[in-house]
Design a protein around this motif. Structure first.
Motif, short mmCIF file in Angstrom:
data_model
loop_
_atom_site.label_atom_id
_atom_site.label_comp_id
_atom_site.label_asym_id
_atom_site.label_seq_id
_atom_site.Cartn_x
_atom_site.Cartn_y
_atom_site.Cartn_z
N ALA A 13 2.15 40.76 43.90
CA ALA A 13 1.04 39.96 44.41
C ALA A 13 1.50 38.59 44.92
N ASP A 14 2.60 38.10 44.40
CA ASP A 14 3.10 36.78 44.79
C ASP A 14 4.04 36.80 46.00
N LEU A 15 4.33 37.99 46.54
CA LEU A 15 5.19 38.04 47.72
C LEU A 15 4.49 37.34 48.87
N ASP A 16 5.23 36.48 49.54
CA ASP A 16 4.70 35.61 50.58
C ASP A 16 5.41 35.94 51.90
N LEU A 17 4.64 36.26 52.94
CA LEU A 17 5.22 36.68 54.21
C LEU A 17 6.20 35.66 54.80
N GLU A 67 14.41 35.32 45.30
CA GLU A 67 13.25 34.43 45.17
C GLU A 67 12.15 34.77 46.17
N ALA A 68 12.51 35.37 47.30
CA ALA A 68 11.50 35.79 48.28
C ALA A 68 10.88 37.13 47.88
N GLY A 69 11.49 37.82 46.92
CA GLY A 69 10.97 39.11 46.48
C GLY A 69 11.49 40.29 47.28
N VAL A 70 12.54 40.09 48.05
CA VAL A 70 13.11 41.16 48.86
C VAL A 70 13.98 42.08 48.02
N ILE A 71 14.71 41.50 47.07
CA ILE A 71 15.58 42.30 46.20
C ILE A 71 15.28 41.99 44.74
N ARG A 72 15.74 42.89 43.90
CA ARG A 72 15.76 42.69 42.45
C ARG A 72 17.23 42.53 42.08
N ASN A 73 17.54 41.52 41.29
CA ASN A 73 18.90 41.22 40.87
C ASN A 73 18.91 41.21 39.34
N GLU A 74 19.45 42.28 38.75
CA GLU A 74 19.37 42.44 37.31
C GLU A 74 20.76 42.63 36.69
N ALA A 75 20.87 42.22 35.45
CA ALA A 75 22.13 42.38 34.74
C ALA A 75 22.48 43.86 34.62
N LEU A 82 21.86 45.12 42.31
CA LEU A 82 20.90 44.72 43.33
C LEU A 82 20.10 45.93 43.79
N THR A 83 18.80 45.76 43.91
CA THR A 83 17.90 46.82 44.35
C THR A 83 16.94 46.25 45.38
N LEU A 84 16.74 46.96 46.46
CA LEU A 84 15.77 46.57 47.47
C LEU A 84 14.37 46.87 46.95
N ARG A 85 13.47 45.94 47.06
CA ARG A 85 12.09 46.12 46.57
C ARG A 85 11.22 46.71 47.69
N SER A 86 11.65 47.83 48.22
CA SER A 86 10.99 48.43 49.37
C SER A 86 9.55 48.84 49.06
N ALA A 91 3.92 47.92 50.09
CA ALA A 91 2.55 47.78 49.59
C ALA A 91 1.93 46.47 50.06
N ARG A 92 2.73 45.43 50.09
CA ARG A 92 2.22 44.09 50.45
C ARG A 92 2.15 43.89 51.96
N PHE A 93 3.18 44.37 52.69
CA PHE A 93 3.28 44.18 54.14
C PHE A 93 3.64 45.51 54.80
N PRO A 94 2.68 46.42 54.94
CA PRO A 94 2.97 47.77 55.45
C PRO A 94 3.71 47.75 56.79
N GLY A 95 4.82 48.49 56.84
CA GLY A 95 5.59 48.64 58.06
C GLY A 95 6.56 47.53 58.38
N LEU A 96 6.50 46.42 57.65
CA LEU A 96 7.35 45.27 57.97
C LEU A 96 8.84 45.59 57.80
N LEU A 97 9.20 46.11 56.63
CA LEU A 97 10.62 46.34 56.36
C LEU A 97 11.24 47.35 57.32
N PRO A 98 10.62 48.51 57.56
CA PRO A 98 11.22 49.42 58.54
C PRO A 98 11.32 48.80 59.94
N ALA A 99 10.32 48.03 60.33
CA ALA A 99 10.35 47.41 61.66
C ALA A 99 11.55 46.47 61.80
#
Length: 106
Positions: A13-17, A67-75, A82-86, A91-99
């Motif tokens: 919910a806190d992801l900001d375009l 910090e932008a919410g694009v990836i997850r960085n975990e121990a 590193l994991t992409l939060r696709s 869910a937040r910005f439909p179609g943005l990442l593939p585009a």
């Protein structure tokens, strides 16, 4: 409170375009995201366009993406995974990442 092993990540919910677009605007960060599209990677296995880039700069690239919410960085043991939060981004910005990721590389 976040510890080095437990870094803070924004909620879906806190992801900001503007923050997401800024994080993806740098060619090095975008290249990292393209690598993560295939699946999670250890931070040490992410290749950079500039192989002799200082470790602190690589860490900063990861911090901006996290910090932008694009990836997850975990121990992950002694390293970082590193994991992409696709799903969250879709869910937040439909179609943005593939585009962005499917756009021709220049």
């Amino acid at each position: 409170m976040a510890t080095p092993a437990n870094l803070p990540h924004p909620t879906r919910a806190d992801l900001d375009l503007p923050s997401v677009l800024f994080a993806l605007s740098d060619p090095e960060r975008l290249d990292i995201v393209r690598q993560l599209r295939s699946g999670p990677l250890d931070m040490a296995d992410c290749s950079l366009r500039v192989p002799d880039m200082p470790k602190s700069t690589k860490s900063h690239l990861m911090k901006v993406l996290r910090e932008a919410g694009v990836i997850r960085n975990e121990a992950n043991g002694r390293g970082r995974r590193l994991t992409l939060r696709s799903e969250d981004l879709e869910a937040r910005f439909p179609g943005l990442l593939p585009a962005i990721l499917d756009a021709p590389v220049q």
